[in-house]
Design a protein around this motif. Sequence first.
Motif, mmCIF file in Angstrom:
data_model
loop_
_atom_site.group_PDB
_atom_site.id
_atom_site.type_symbol
_atom_site.label_atom_id
_atom_site.label_comp_id
_atom_site.label_asym_id
_atom_site.label_seq_id
_atom_site.Cartn_x
_atom_site.Cartn_y
_atom_site.Cartn_z
ATOM 1 N N GLN A 162 -21.614 -44.531 53.994
ATOM 2 C CA GLN A 162 -21.385 -42.993 54.403
ATOM 3 C C GLN A 162 -20.530 -42.426 53.411
ATOM 4 O OE1 GLN A 162 -20.077 -42.808 58.582
ATOM 5 N NE2 GLN A 162 -20.303 -40.583 58.755
ATOM 6 N N GLN A 163 -19.493 -42.990 53.229
ATOM 7 C CA GLN A 163 -18.345 -42.284 52.473
ATOM 8 C C GLN A 163 -18.695 -42.159 51.119
ATOM 9 O OE1 GLN A 163 -15.019 -45.188 52.637
ATOM 10 N NE2 GLN A 163 -14.369 -44.427 54.366
ATOM 11 N N GLU B 115 -21.952 -41.445 50.290
ATOM 12 C CA GLU B 115 -22.702 -40.381 50.286
ATOM 13 C C GLU B 115 -21.998 -38.951 50.638
ATOM 14 O OE1 GLU B 115 -26.043 -40.026 49.902
ATOM 15 O OE2 GLU B 115 -26.195 -42.271 49.542
ATOM 16 N N GLN B 116 -20.902 -39.024 51.181
ATOM 17 C CA GLN B 116 -20.083 -37.732 51.223
ATOM 18 C C GLN B 116 -19.323 -37.556 50.028
ATOM 19 O OE1 GLN B 116 -17.233 -39.054 54.436
ATOM 20 N NE2 GLN B 116 -18.701 -38.470 56.028
ATOM 21 N N ALA C 239 -22.023 -35.716 47.874
ATOM 22 C CA ALA C 239 -22.545 -34.519 48.270
ATOM 23 C C ALA C 239 -21.258 -33.577 47.869
ATOM 24 C CB ALA C 239 -22.534 -34.431 50.072
ATOM 25 N N GLU C 240 -20.100 -33.890 47.911
ATOM 26 C CA GLU C 240 -18.812 -33.200 47.594
ATOM 27 C C GLU C 240 -18.926 -33.172 46.228
ATOM 28 O OE1 GLU C 240 -15.409 -30.788 48.001
ATOM 29 O OE2 GLU C 240 -16.748 -31.841 49.499
#
Length: 396
Positions: free
Chosen positions: A166-167, A169-170, A173-174
């Motif tokens: 999840q991190q 992917e974040q 995205a950032e």
Amino acid sequence: MLRTTQWLLRAVAVVVIGVETLAFGRDRSAAADTATATALAVSCIALALWALLEARGELQARGGTVLALLLTVIAVAAGTVSTQHGSSMIGVVLVAVVAAGTQTELATSWYIASAAAVAVAGGGLAIGTGTGSVLGYLLIVLVSVLAGHQRRSYRVQAEQSALLLQQVEQLRAEQRRVAVLDERARIAREIHDVLAHSLGALGIQIQAARALLEDHDCGDGDGDGSVERADEVLSVAQRMAGDGLTETRRAVNALRTDTASLDRQLATMAQEHRRLHGSAVRLRIDGDDAPLQSEQALAVARAAQESLTNAAKHAPHQEIQIVVRYEEDAVTLTVANALAPDGADASPAGFATAGFATVNGGYGLTGMRERLLLLGGTLTAGIDDGRWTVVAKVPR
């Protein structure tokens, strides 16, 4: 889904164990049957409470004490009668011990396993079960708690992996968002430079046409000659407006592609400036032409373009010298032009007195400086030895 499957398996296991223990047990006294039934009932009630609290999400709110208490009750109740002849209650003990190893703290799980072992050993010794059988049951309890710890380790690793994914992917995205913002800023700088150059040159042509028409209206012109020259200037302005739009489209299309070499871009600019403004433009290259990154070459080219536009505005028809020096660790562009004949300051601060009104208030120099700073470069501008000089430098 996984939790539902686990509870379904636990329910099936308890039902099978209960039926097998109560219906098919042999050679047991009435007292033993009563004890086994009581232990099974207590275990089932504790299991039901466990399932209910977990389904309602109250186990986490109440902390691990309630779960530890329920598992201890199940392990002790079932362990006490697990050594009865024909009893399968050891399976219920294993359900509690494995759950303790998986869902409780390490110390708590060992406490529950110890309570189960004491209950199994005590029940076995009370009814005269052989030492070997009791040791076998204790070994099963030990293996069960270790298996629970292993499951707990796998679960923690899975949760950490999910959190890490999840991190990641974040972060991606950032990064995509930052890349989009950087690209937008790059497009804005590029469009600004193209339009500033095109509109600046267009403004010069329009002012020249207005001056010719004013001379004609005041009677200072040579008959229809002023009108004809004004028409020619306006035709050039119209063509420049079309060229500016074409160059803007070309700049947008070329944003993600490599640009032409810096020397070729500067030579084209010098030739175009001579044709449009009638000024002498001298281009000199010092050092070996080494390939530059597209953004570096574009930044230097835009600095030269803005400098030529400023020279045409504030020192028209004056000689311009462009020097590109390729050094080992940097590329330096120097654009110098003579000041206006009347001695007016050709700097952006003196635009209003140089014969032409300013179009962008000197924002072009700020834009060039910002573009170069993003690449680790520098920009200086000012009067040097009677000439307005702009020096742009980018590292290699």
